[in-house]
Structures are given as structure tokens and as C-alpha cells.
Design a protein around this motif. Structure first.
Motif, mmCIF file in Angstrom:
data_model
loop_
_atom_site.group_PDB
_atom_site.id
_atom_site.type_symbol
_atom_site.label_atom_id
_atom_site.label_comp_id
_atom_site.label_asym_id
_atom_site.label_seq_id
_atom_site.Cartn_x
_atom_site.Cartn_y
_atom_site.Cartn_z
ATOM 1 N N LYS A 103 1.174 -1.464 -0.090
ATOM 2 C CA LYS A 103 0.015 -0.192 0.509
ATOM 3 C C LYS A 103 0.768 1.148 -0.083
ATOM 4 N N LYS A 104 1.955 1.023 1.037
ATOM 5 C CA LYS A 104 2.966 2.225 0.720
ATOM 6 C C LYS A 104 3.532 2.129 -0.773
ATOM 7 N N LEU A 105 4.086 1.227 -1.286
ATOM 8 C CA LEU A 105 4.236 1.996 -2.968
ATOM 9 C C LEU A 105 3.356 1.950 -3.142
ATOM 10 N N LEU A 106 2.816 1.505 -3.208
ATOM 11 C CA LEU A 106 1.092 2.218 -4.587
ATOM 12 C C LEU A 106 0.662 3.545 -3.991
ATOM 13 N N CYS A 107 0.488 3.703 -2.861
ATOM 14 C CA CYS A 107 -0.587 5.193 -2.636
ATOM 15 C C CYS A 107 0.204 6.141 -2.124
ATOM 16 N N ASP A 108 1.512 5.547 -1.447
ATOM 17 C CA ASP A 108 2.443 7.488 -0.544
ATOM 18 C C ASP A 108 2.962 7.877 -1.764
ATOM 19 N N ASP A 109 2.768 9.300 -1.404
ATOM 20 C CA ASP A 109 2.537 10.053 -2.283
ATOM 21 C C ASP A 109 5.244 10.435 -2.631
ATOM 22 N N HIS A 110 5.374 10.092 -1.773
ATOM 23 C CA HIS A 110 7.254 9.352 -1.944
ATOM 24 C C HIS A 110 7.446 8.478 -2.445
ATOM 25 N N TYR A 111 6.397 7.770 -3.378
ATOM 26 C CA TYR A 111 6.323 5.979 -4.001
ATOM 27 C C TYR A 111 5.904 6.059 -4.972
ATOM 28 N N SER A 112 6.009 8.225 -5.155
ATOM 29 C CA SER A 112 5.434 8.087 -6.919
ATOM 30 C C SER A 112 5.547 7.982 -8.154
ATOM 31 N N PHE A 113 7.192 6.800 -8.021
ATOM 32 C CA PHE A 113 7.786 6.565 -9.499
ATOM 33 C C PHE A 113 7.406 5.366 -8.874
ATOM 34 N N PHE A 114 6.764 4.599 -7.884
ATOM 35 C CA PHE A 114 6.842 2.715 -8.282
ATOM 36 C C PHE A 114 5.614 3.367 -8.686
ATOM 37 N N TYR A 115 4.785 3.861 -8.600
ATOM 38 C CA TYR A 115 3.479 3.735 -8.916
ATOM 39 C C TYR A 115 3.203 3.976 -10.241
ATOM 40 N N GLU A 116 3.819 5.388 -10.631
ATOM 41 C CA GLU A 116 3.730 5.667 -12.557
ATOM 42 C C GLU A 116 4.603 4.612 -12.465
ATOM 43 N N SER A 117 5.258 4.020 -12.826
ATOM 44 C CA SER A 117 5.988 3.103 -13.447
ATOM 45 C C SER A 117 4.773 1.469 -13.310
ATOM 46 N N VAL A 118 3.979 1.408 -12.427
ATOM 47 C CA VAL A 118 3.592 -0.062 -11.850
ATOM 48 C C VAL A 118 2.212 0.633 -13.332
ATOM 49 N N THR A 119 1.523 1.519 -12.769
ATOM 50 C CA THR A 119 0.835 1.571 -13.529
ATOM 51 C C THR A 119 0.867 1.997 -15.282
ATOM 52 N N ASP A 120 2.419 2.279 -15.249
ATOM 53 C CA ASP A 120 2.502 2.518 -17.055
ATOM 54 C C ASP A 120 2.377 0.967 -18.089
ATOM 55 N N SER A 121 3.580 0.224 -16.590
ATOM 56 C CA SER A 121 3.304 -1.252 -17.367
ATOM 57 C C SER A 121 1.586 -2.334 -17.450
ATOM 58 N N VAL A 122 0.777 -1.538 -16.658
ATOM 59 C CA VAL A 122 -0.320 -2.308 -16.816
ATOM 60 C C VAL A 122 -1.198 -2.228 -17.730
ATOM 61 N N LEU A 123 -0.762 -1.055 -17.939
ATOM 62 C CA LEU A 123 -2.229 -0.164 -18.845
ATOM 63 C C LEU A 123 -0.758 -0.042 -20.846
ATOM 64 N N ARG A 124 0.184 -0.634 -20.498
ATOM 65 C CA ARG A 124 1.120 -1.039 -22.260
ATOM 66 C C ARG A 124 0.456 -2.884 -22.520
ATOM 67 N N SER A 125 0.194 -3.470 -21.096
ATOM 68 C CA SER A 125 -0.529 -4.813 -21.003
ATOM 69 C C SER A 125 -1.248 -5.712 -21.974
ATOM 70 N N GLU A 126 -1.706 -6.262 -22.606
ATOM 71 C CA GLU A 126 -2.142 -6.887 -23.204
ATOM 72 C C GLU A 126 -4.254 -6.816 -23.556
ATOM 73 N N PRO A 127 -4.434 -6.954 -21.863
ATOM 74 C CA PRO A 127 -5.314 -6.632 -21.310
ATOM 75 C C PRO A 127 -6.299 -5.315 -21.609
ATOM 76 N N PHE A 128 -5.139 -4.158 -21.475
ATOM 77 C CA PHE A 128 -5.619 -2.719 -22.058
ATOM 78 C C PHE A 128 -5.675 -2.273 -23.367
ATOM 79 N N ALA A 129 -4.982 -3.093 -23.798
ATOM 80 C CA ALA A 129 -4.805 -2.429 -25.526
ATOM 81 C C ALA A 129 -5.954 -2.236 -25.475
#
Length: 185
Positions: A103-129
Motif C-alpha cells: 500500500k505504501k509503494l502504491l499509494c504514498d506520494d513519496h513512492y509515486s515513481f513506483f506507482y507510475e512505473s506499475v501503472t505504465d506496465s499495467v496500461l501497456r499490457s495486452e488486456p488494456f490495449a
């Protein structure tokens, strides 16, 4: 996750590195965590760390990949079916099931780089095409999908004052119908 040795010592070392990293995440912002501090806490030397990871970012990337896989397992079928309410509800259920570190990695403002990277990977995945195939403006769709997490994060920061079902219903309404979807009738 990378293929790792089945050797018990290697597994123990990797477990110790991961456990120590998680403890530090709960205590500090990422830019305050050093490999020296991590290895001291894990009870290993720096050379041992570098046998397994090229950098702290390499460890973080491994954790990101695991979380992306878990998210896609939770919501991928809903994305493929273009079921936006199902995506949102099951993503929120996934977030609720996360441990304190995730939760901290995904929701804490200080770890926004982590959330951004996860989001980019999810949104680049086949299910989201298909979310992006249906528009001439994929960057706007990306921003729109990111708002789903910000709604959840704001709910957490606000002390969860509304119940979970209302959160998922209203988040789906606003994302599907814009502001008009949540206006008082």
C-alpha cells in the motif's frame, strides 16, 4: 520474477534482502534508503547484495513486476471485456488486500515513481490495449485511468469515511460518466 537458485542459502539471502527492504520502506522515503543500510539490516555484505541485484532500482523493478502480475491477475479479464466497473472494483479489492508495504509503494506520494512505473506496465499490457485502441487520445485515457488510483488514495487519506461499496460505485460512475455521473439528482 527472475529464475532464482533453489539453493536454501540463496533463498534465505533473498528473503532477508526483501524483508529488510520492506522494513526500510515503512520507515523511510526511497531516496533515503542506502544499500549499506539495507545490507547491514539484512546481515549480508554489499558484495552479496550485488550478486543478486545490480542496484536498489533492480530490486524495486523486481517488486514492481510482481505487483503488475498480481494486478493483471485481479483485473485483466475485466479489462479484456471492457468492463470498467469490474476493473475498478477488483482493482480496489486488490489494493485492499495489499499488505502495508505494498500500500505504501502504491499509494504514498513519496513512492509515486513506483506507482507510475506499475501503472505504465499495467496500461501497456495486452488486456488494456483495447482501452487505447478506442481513442485518438491515448494520453487522455491514461490520465483518466490514473485517476482511479487517486480516488482510492484520497479515500485512504480521508480516513475511509464512506463505505467501500459506495467508493467503488461512485468511482465507476465518475470514470464512466464524468462529473455528470455523480451529480445529485
Amino acid at each position: 520474477m527472475r529464475e532464482r537458485s533453489k539453493d536454501l542459502r540463496v533463498r534465505r539471502t533473498l528473503t532477508s534482502i526483501r524483508k529488510s527492504f520492506y522494513e526500510l520502506v515503512l520507515e523511510k522515503n526511497y531516496n533515503e534508503i542506502s544499500i549499506t543500510e539495507l545490507t547491514d539490516r539484512a546481515g549480508i555484505n554489499r558484495k552479496t547484495f550485488y550478486l543478486h541485484y545490480s542496484s536498489l532500482d533492480d530490486l524495486v523493478k523486481e517488486i514492481e513486476e510482481e505487483i503488475v502480475s498480481d494486478i493483471l491477475e485481479s483485473i485483466g479479464s475485466y479489462a479484456e471485456a471492457f468492463d470498467l466497473p469490474g476493473c475498478i472494483k477488483n482493482f480496489y479489492i486488490y489494493l485492499e488486500s495489499c499488505n502495508e508495504v505494498q500500500k505504501k509503494l502504491l499509494c504514498d506520494d513519496h513512492y509515486s515513481f513506483f506507482y507510475e512505473s506499475v501503472t505504465d506496465s499495467v496500461l501497456r499490457s495486452e488486456p488494456f490495449a483495447k482501452f487505447f485502441e478506442r481513442t485518438d487520445y491515448p494520453s487522455i485515457v491514461r490520465s483518466y485511468t490514473i485517476s482511479i488510483t487517486f480516488i482510492y488514495r484520497d479515500w485512504l487519506k480521508g480516513g475511509r469515511k464512506i463505505d467501500f461499496d459506495t467508493l467503488t460505485t461512485q468511482a465507476s460512475n465518475i470514470v464512466e460518466n464524468g462529473y455528470a455521473g455523480v451529480l445529485k439528482k
